[in-house]
Design a protein around this motif. Structure first.
Motif, PDB file in Angstrom:
ATOM      1  N   ARG A 101       9.170 -28.667  12.044  1.00 23.03           N
ATOM      2  CA  ARG A 101       9.286 -29.833  11.159  1.00 23.03           C
ATOM      3  C   ARG A 101       9.705 -29.479   9.730  1.00 23.03           C
ATOM      4  O   ARG A 101      10.225 -30.328   9.006  1.00 23.03           O
ATOM      5  CB  ARG A 101       7.979 -30.622  11.126  1.00 23.03           C
ATOM      6  N   THR A 102       9.487 -28.223   9.317  1.00 22.28           N
ATOM      7  CA  THR A 102       9.825 -27.859   7.941  1.00 22.28           C
ATOM      8  C   THR A 102      11.251 -27.324   7.794  1.00 22.28           C
ATOM      9  O   THR A 102      11.675 -27.019   6.674  1.00 22.28           O
ATOM     10  CB  THR A 102       8.852 -26.795   7.404  1.00 22.28           C
ATOM     11  N   MET A 105      13.560 -28.190   4.740  1.00 23.71           N
ATOM     12  CA  MET A 105      12.772 -28.833   3.694  1.00 23.71           C
ATOM     13  C   MET A 105      12.974 -28.192   2.318  1.00 23.71           C
ATOM     14  O   MET A 105      12.757 -28.850   1.292  1.00 23.71           O
ATOM     15  CB  MET A 105      11.291 -28.837   4.060  1.00 23.71           C
ATOM     16  N   SER A 137       7.994 -32.966   4.680  1.00 27.11           N
ATOM     17  CA  SER A 137       8.535 -33.401   5.972  1.00 27.11           C
ATOM     18  C   SER A 137       7.867 -34.692   6.426  1.00 27.11           C
ATOM     19  O   SER A 137       8.507 -35.566   7.012  1.00 27.11           O
ATOM     20  CB  SER A 137       8.358 -32.308   7.034  1.00 27.11           C
TER      21      SER A 137
END
Length: 490
Positions: A101-102, A105, A137
């Protein structure tokens, strides 16, 4: 003789260790060990936090056989967190720092705040796994859990909350987030606002070594145990480990070596300038307000993950077997950049290592022994590059390197580090995090006077080994090749 429990949770397992102070020595004994395996669910990698807390409670049950336990302390890895709603209920399992998910970022953050400014405020090494980028995120995806959240608790603070019902942010673990103003030692209003994170989400910061209170009446009744104090030790395992460094000199180098390697030096105040930013060093808070000026490096996870892959292929090697095979292979055949992104995720690491060597025109390591030797030599040379960066930033000279943590069980890595860095290596204790966790509980209880005394006691309590550099000309020639291959040349 006071007995305390250290709960030490790493990225792959957790332990409950009983510690006892007697005759100026600390003795430790493992009473419970459990796996810490992440769980993949529909594309998200979670920590099984409820199972972990259950296992910690089993540690308290087993501790009843040890006699009266007066205190407990919890240390874990950094950056990850759980979110609580306004009734104190956990909204979802904490997500693993290796979750995808990062990805991207850092770039997304740069659209909100200049990364140079972010570093100047927080003093943290810019890494996408950091709490700030994990939260960004959630902000970017408008995650429902974040919108419902009342409080964010980092992992050791989350377990302390489960034991006591109290919500605080211990200083050392807070300093891993990239949300803390390193100089003011408070949450940065500017960073939070830039990233779209509510200030009310973050709890009050308390010093490492603060006595929080006792375990809840509910837990006492459930487990049939007596009242036990809960101390917010240095919740980041690296900072508990640093309490155990047996250094007597003020200025020293350390490597906290395990799944990750954290290499640095201890300072009285943050070091944030153009050089530290260029080298991407972090300023992490520790006990007594000390600052660990360090860099977070990939560590023996490379060996651990390679070993898991070989087991999937049908051959289970012990770490000692892999080390013997590595020792018997020819030296300086191939090197990798251990911190390269291609080695960051789980999977077929041996093949990724081979591919790196193919692309860089080196001999391709084929056997497990050759792979492990390549990893260890590359790690030791990585330590050398970071040592040179630290020296450049601080302007200080260092006589030796103190290595602590489970990684020192690899005598091969310790020997290679001494040779690669051309420094005496003092290795030990291997259970540095546990000793530090226990010592901070004993300081909080008034049984150990201060950090200096704690380090002296631990130095007398644990096994310490010393390694000297040898064959320096050969290692120096190999280091030049390593820098050329990995792009580490200045």
């Amino acid at each position: 003789m006071k007995k305390v429990i250290a709960f030490d949770l790493g990225a792959s397992s957790g332990r409950a260790m009983v510690g006892e102070l007697s005759d100026n020595r600390i003795t430790i004994r493992e009473i419970h060990r459990f796996l810490n395996e992440p769980v993949q669910v529909r594309g998200t990698l979670y920590w099984d936090v409820l199972r972990l807390f259950h296992e910690m409670k089993q540690g308290l049950v087993k501790a009843k056989a040890e006699g009266e336990i007066t205190s407990l302390g919890v240390d874990t890895w950094g950056v990850d967190f759980g979110l609580l709603d306004d009734k104190g209920r956990l909204l979802e399992n904490p997500v693993h720092y290796r979750d995808v998910r990062t990805k991207g970022m850092l770039k997304a953050a740069e659209e909100r705040i200049r990364l140079e400014e972010l570093y100047q405020i927080t003093g943290n090494q810019l890494m996408e796994i950091n709490t700030a980028f994990q939260l960004l995120s959630l902000v970017s995806d408008k995650e429902a859990a974040l919108q419902r959240a009342d409080t964010l608790l980092l992992m050791p603070d989350l377990f302390n909350y489960m034991f006591t019902g109290k919500r605080y942010a211990e200083y050392s673990i807070a300093s891993t987030t990239q949300l803390l103003d390193a100089k003011e030692r408070i949450w940065s209003e500017k960073v939070l606002k830039a990233l779209g994170i509510s200030e009310t989400l973050l709890p009050e910061i308390i010093p490492s070594g603060t006595l929080l209170g006792t375990i809840t009446a509910e837990i006492k009744e459930e487990l049939n145990v007596s009242s036990i104090n809960v101390t917010a030790v240095a919740g980041h395992d690296t900072q508990s480990a640093l309490v155990s460094v047996p250094a007597r000199e003020k200025d020293f180098l350390f490597i906290s070596c395990g799944t990750w390697s954290l290499m640095g030096t201890e300072l009285d105040s943050p070091l944030i300038d153009e050089k530290s930013a260029g080298y991407n060093f972090t300023n992490e808070g520790g006990y007594g307000g000390k600052i660990s000026f360090l860099k977070n490096l990939t560590g023996l996870w490379l060996v651990q993950e390679s070993r898991r892959w070989w087991e999937k292929e049908g051959t289970a090697y012990s770490f000692s077997e892999l080390e013997k095979m590595a020792e018997s292979t020819e030296a300086f055949q191939s090197f990798i950049d251990t911190d390269s992104e291609e080695f960051a995720l789980p999977g077929n690491l041996p093949e990724r290592i081979r591919e790196f060597c193919r692309k860089t025109g080196q001999k391709v390591p084929e056997t497990p022994g050759e792979i492990v030797r390549c990893i260890n030599e590359s790690l030791s040379f990585r330590y050398r590059t970071v040592m040179e960066e630290i020296t450049d930033c601080t302007g200080l000279a260092y006589d030796r390197i103190y290595m602590v943590g489970g990684g020192i069980n690899s005598k091969l890595l310790c020997r290679m580090t001494a040779c690669a860095c051309r420094k005496e290596v003092v290795a030990g204790p291997s259970e540095a995090t546990v000793y530090g966790n226990i010592a901070l509980q004993l300081i909080a209880a008034g049984d150990i006077e201060n950090l200096t005394t704690a380090r002296s006691i631990i130095g007398q309590s644990a096994e310490i080994s010393i390694y000297q550099p040898i064959k320096q000309e050969e290692w120096e020639a190999a280091y030049k090749r390593y820098k050329a291959v990995t792009g580490k040349e200045k």
